[in-house]
Design a protein around this motif. Structure first.
Motif, PDB file in Angstrom:
ATOM      1  N   THR A  64       0.820  -1.206   0.000  1.00  0.00           N
ATOM      2  CA  THR A  64       0.000   0.000   0.000  1.00  0.00           C
ATOM      3  C   THR A  64       0.854   1.255   0.000  1.00  0.00           C
ATOM      4  O   THR A  64       1.906   1.320   0.635  1.00  0.00           O
ATOM      5  N   TYR A 117      -5.736  10.053   1.007  1.00  0.00           N
ATOM      6  CA  TYR A 117      -6.160  10.697   2.250  1.00  0.00           C
ATOM      7  C   TYR A 117      -6.533  12.140   1.950  1.00  0.00           C
ATOM      8  O   TYR A 117      -6.080  12.725   0.963  1.00  0.00           O
ATOM      9  N   LYS A 171       7.652   0.871   5.761  1.00  0.00           N
ATOM     10  CA  LYS A 171       7.715  -0.108   6.828  1.00  0.00           C
ATOM     11  C   LYS A 171       8.977  -0.962   6.722  1.00  0.00           C
ATOM     12  O   LYS A 171       9.430  -1.300   5.621  1.00  0.00           O
ATOM     13  N   GLU A 191      -2.969  11.762   6.302  1.00  0.00           N
ATOM     14  CA  GLU A 191      -1.969  10.803   5.830  1.00  0.00           C
ATOM     15  C   GLU A 191      -0.958  10.512   6.922  1.00  0.00           C
ATOM     16  O   GLU A 191      -0.584   9.344   7.152  1.00  0.00           O
ATOM     17  N   ALA A 247       0.547   5.631   0.191  1.00  0.00           N
ATOM     18  CA  ALA A 247      -0.301   6.769   0.523  1.00  0.00           C
ATOM     19  C   ALA A 247      -0.318   7.797  -0.599  1.00  0.00           C
ATOM     20  O   ALA A 247       0.646   7.942  -1.352  1.00  0.00           O
ATOM     21  N   ASP A 264      -0.321   5.224  12.606  1.00  0.00           N
ATOM     22  CA  ASP A 264      -1.086   4.033  12.961  1.00  0.00           C
ATOM     23  C   ASP A 264      -0.642   2.791  12.203  1.00  0.00           C
ATOM     24  O   ASP A 264      -1.236   1.720  12.360  1.00  0.00           O
ATOM     25  N   GLY A 265       0.396   2.950  11.345  1.00  0.00           N
ATOM     26  CA  GLY A 265       0.917   1.802  10.605  1.00  0.00           C
ATOM     27  C   GLY A 265      -0.012   1.287   9.531  1.00  0.00           C
ATOM     28  O   GLY A 265       0.021   0.096   9.180  1.00  0.00           O
ATOM     29  N   LYS A 266      -0.846   2.156   8.938  1.00  0.00           N
ATOM     30  CA  LYS A 266      -1.863   1.710   7.983  1.00  0.00           C
ATOM     31  C   LYS A 266      -1.369   1.627   6.543  1.00  0.00           C
ATOM     32  O   LYS A 266      -2.085   1.103   5.686  1.00  0.00           O
ATOM     33  N   VAL A 267      -0.193   2.172   6.240  1.00  0.00           N
ATOM     34  CA  VAL A 267       0.333   2.105   4.878  1.00  0.00           C
ATOM     35  C   VAL A 267       1.769   1.600   4.901  1.00  0.00           C
ATOM     36  O   VAL A 267       2.499   1.817   5.872  1.00  0.00           O
ATOM     37  N   ASP A 268       2.149   0.924   3.831  1.00  0.00           N
ATOM     38  CA  ASP A 268       3.525   0.426   3.725  1.00  0.00           C
ATOM     39  C   ASP A 268       4.487   1.538   3.328  1.00  0.00           C
ATOM     40  O   ASP A 268       5.596   1.630   3.856  1.00  0.00           O
ATOM     41  N   ASP A 317      -1.395  10.721  10.126  1.00  0.00           N
ATOM     42  CA  ASP A 317      -2.055   9.900  11.143  1.00  0.00           C
ATOM     43  C   ASP A 317      -2.076   8.429  10.717  1.00  0.00           C
ATOM     44  O   ASP A 317      -1.886   7.524  11.554  1.00  0.00           O
ATOM     45  N   ALA A 318      -2.283   8.185   9.420  1.00  0.00           N
ATOM     46  CA  ALA A 318      -2.289   6.809   8.918  1.00  0.00           C
ATOM     47  C   ALA A 318      -0.905   6.177   9.063  1.00  0.00           C
ATOM     48  O   ALA A 318      -0.783   4.992   9.399  1.00  0.00           O
TER      49      ALA A 318
END
Length: 638
Positions: free
Chosen positions: A64, A309, A611, A315, A66, A321-325, A317-318
């Motif tokens: 993923t 986002y 990540k 973005e 962003a 939170d670890g929501k995107v690679d 914040d994402a």
């Protein structure tokens, strides 16, 4: 944001170069452009570093990335109009499906990555008037058909039809220079060879990197139709009317965003990916690996998913939170990078680009066109910009100064002397002195007016009546935040010497579609200045198309015979110093307000993060700072 120029110019924040040393880690670059590293194996940036590619098992999944909703792709046909010309349409989206003939970036270096080019190096003859291109044999279309010279010719004839219909239909187009106007004839001597015969001699480096370098072959066996389900149109090379019909059909399909993932046209690709989903409302999309792609890629390939986002903060914040690679940290959040270190790597590097506030030389509101065409006014405006202060306050140190179209970093043999030393250093006193010396009252925190009209020494200049005010509107982009921060500070300093700038925010896509004189002449009097971001330089950093009088990306209609002469010399002369002379002159003339060059990535001023469970070639991750996306090299390590 940045816009694309030529082979590499893209709207955002378009040279064979050797870059400056990166940091104390000992990383460097070889002459071929491939990264080498110190004992740690990492490639160091101005901030952070890129670890060596992970060894061991590669795992597939969905990687993923962003993005922002304001940067949604809006064009898929590989003949991109000026109004849709951005790094997002080109690099993040289009280049994943339709590759250019030459891949003209390698990590952070503006040099070719030959292994990713569709063609071998061009051969020149006839006094630099004939160039032949031979396609490599390992590339083919996703329907199994070979990539041939006919596909290159197909692109050329559709492009020729497109610009005949409107010069704005192809962003790099410049009348009488380059493709297609300078092409006397084009032929395909074999299934893998294309030969261009030119009307005049050209600079081979420019023509390769900024002209044939941007050619994206089109699947002639699948797209030679002028209606859905129609029969093949076989005369596109000999009958311009047929080429026009095909182009019009494909362009209309490209405007239908809701059908991107379902229209069979766009499933025939030669790049590493095929589109599987697209959401027009926010620009979210997913791609799957193409099983027929013949270029280099990770051993185990993953799906590529872009998640938009609504703002930089959303973005960030994402990312927290670890929501995107793969994502980015806006420059305002650079001091918090340490909080992400347990799960994300980070890397910052200035892009081979330039940021600026565009001036509109056709806006007659309040006689602005007659004000801004005076060099002394532009010099005064340049003195009101505190570049070093911006880097410290707004970039958190993540950037470098830039005074013209060739930035101070990355270093380049094309850098003129005034790329390294500011010809108009920050000084409100100098700005006020210049205005007073040229017939203006200077009313600190008020609004200056012309008190000495006329064209003589000490007078305001041609077209400026008595009482004319130094007041106009300025639009600035909302993402990244540093656009507004810089513009607001500049306007604040201008007010101290009596210049009133009426500020208003706007979006990147809106500005490049509406505040662009070649693309939207009906709005020429609606804007005086705008800060949408800037341009990504081509490997050979001429501003052809942007600052020459007839350039299709000449947003503010800047026109200067000497600039035209120097730009033409850059593309027609074999003199290696020609493009340096062009940059030197434009830096002095200030056709817009050149701004500092922030560390970049994802088409914005930021630090790239990814990540630690994701890896890939170092160059593919370094390239994100140059707004280049190569997800075909990325893989999961667990």
């Amino acid at each position: 944001m940045r816009v694309r120029i030529g082979a590499g110019l893209a709207l955002v924040l378009a040279g064979v170069t050797a870059l400056a040393a990166c940091s104390s880690s000992g990383s460097s670059t070889t002459a071929s452009g491939s990264s080498t590293a110190g004992t740690s194996g990492a490639f160091a940036g101005q901030i952070g570093s890129v670890p060596a590619e992970a060894t061991g098992a590669e795992h597939a999944g969905t990687i993923t990335v962003a993005s922002l909703t304001t940067n949604a792709p809006t064009w898929i046909l590989p003949i991109v109009p000026g109004a849709n010309n951005s790094v997002f349409n080109n690099y993040e989206f289009g280049y994943q499906m339709y590759r250019p003939l030459y891949w003209l970036v390698n990590g952070v270096e503006p040099t070719e990555t030959a292994s990713m080019s569709l063609a071998n190096e061009p051969t020149w003859s006839n006094g630099d008037k004939t160039v032949s291109i031979t396609l490599k044999s390992n590339y083919k279309w996703s329907n199994g058909k070979a990539l041939t010279s006919q596909d290159v010719l197909f692109w050329y004839y559709l492009l020729k039809a497109a610009v005949k219909e409107s010069p704005a239909n192809w962003a790099p187009y410049t009348p009488d220079l380059g493709i297609p106007d300078d092409v006397a004839s084009v032929s395909a001597p074999s299934a893998t060879t294309v030969t261009f015969n030119l009307k005049t001699a050209v600079n081979p480096e420019w023509f390769m990197e900024d002209m044939i370098g941007v050619i994206q072959p089109l699947p002639s066996g699948s797209w030679d139709i002028d209606a859905t389900g129609g029969k093949p149109v076989t005369d596109w090379a000999t009958n311009p009317a047929d080429a026009q019909k095909i182009y019009d059909y494909l362009a209309a399909a490209s405007k239908s965003l809701s059908t991107y993932a379902t229209n069979p046209l766009w499933q025939v690709t030669d790049g590493p990916y095929q589109l599987t989903s697209y959401t027009p409302s926010n620009g979210a999309f997913t791609m799957k690996p193409s099983t027929t792609y013949g270029g280099p890629h990770a051993t185990t390939e993953s799906d590529y998913q872009v998640i938009p986002y609504t703002s930089d903060q959303a973005e960030y914040d994402a990312v927290k939170d670890g929501k995107v690679d793969f994502g980015y940290v806006p420059l305002g959040n650079v001091p918090q990078l340490g909080t992400l270190s347990s799960s994300y790597n980070d890397f910052g590097y200035s892009s081979w680009s330039w940021s600026y506030i565009a001036y509109n030389f056709k806006d007659t509101t309040g006689d602005f066109s007659n004000i801004i065409d005076k060099l002394y006014v532009r010099q005064a405006l340049a003195h009101l910009e505190d570049e070093q202060g911006y880097i410290k306050a707004f970039f958190n140190g993540a950037g470098s100064q830039a005074f013209g179209p060739v930035p101070s970093s990355p270093e380049s043999p094309f850098s003129p002397s005034n790329a390294l030393t500011n010809p108009y250093p920050f000084s409100t006193a100098d700005a006020a002195s210049i205005l007073k010396a040229n017939g203006w009252s200077v009313v600190p925190n008020g609004t200056d007016s012309c008190i000495k009209p006329g064209t003589g020494a000490g007078e305001c200049g041609a077209g400026i009546p008595a009482g004319t005010k130094l007041e106009w509107n300025v639009y600035y982009g909302t993402d990244p935040a540093v656009l507004g921060e810089q513009t607001q500070d500049w306007a604040s300093e201008a007010k101290t010497v009596g210049i009133t700038m009426n500020l208003a925010s706007s979006t990147f896509n809106y500005m490049i579609a509406n505040y662009d004189n070649p693309a939207s002449p009906k709005t020429e009097d609606k804007w005086a200045m705008e800060d949408f971001g800037g341009f990504t330089n081509s490997t050979y950093p001429t501003t052809l198309g942007v600052f020459n009088s007839q350039g299709s990306s000449n947003i503010g209609s800047y026109s200067d015979p000497e600039a035209d002469k120097l730009i033409e010399a850059s593309v027609t002369s074999s003199d290696p110093a020609a493009v340096k002379s062009e940059a030197q002159y434009l830096t002095t003339q200030q056709p817009g307000l050149f701004q500092p060059n922030p560390d970049g990535g994802f088409g914005t001023a930021s630090i790239v993060v990814w990540k630690k469970s994701v890896s890939g070639t170092q160059q593919s991750i370094e390239g994100l700072t140059q707004d280049i996306y190569n997800p075909e090299y990325w893989f999961l390590t667990q």
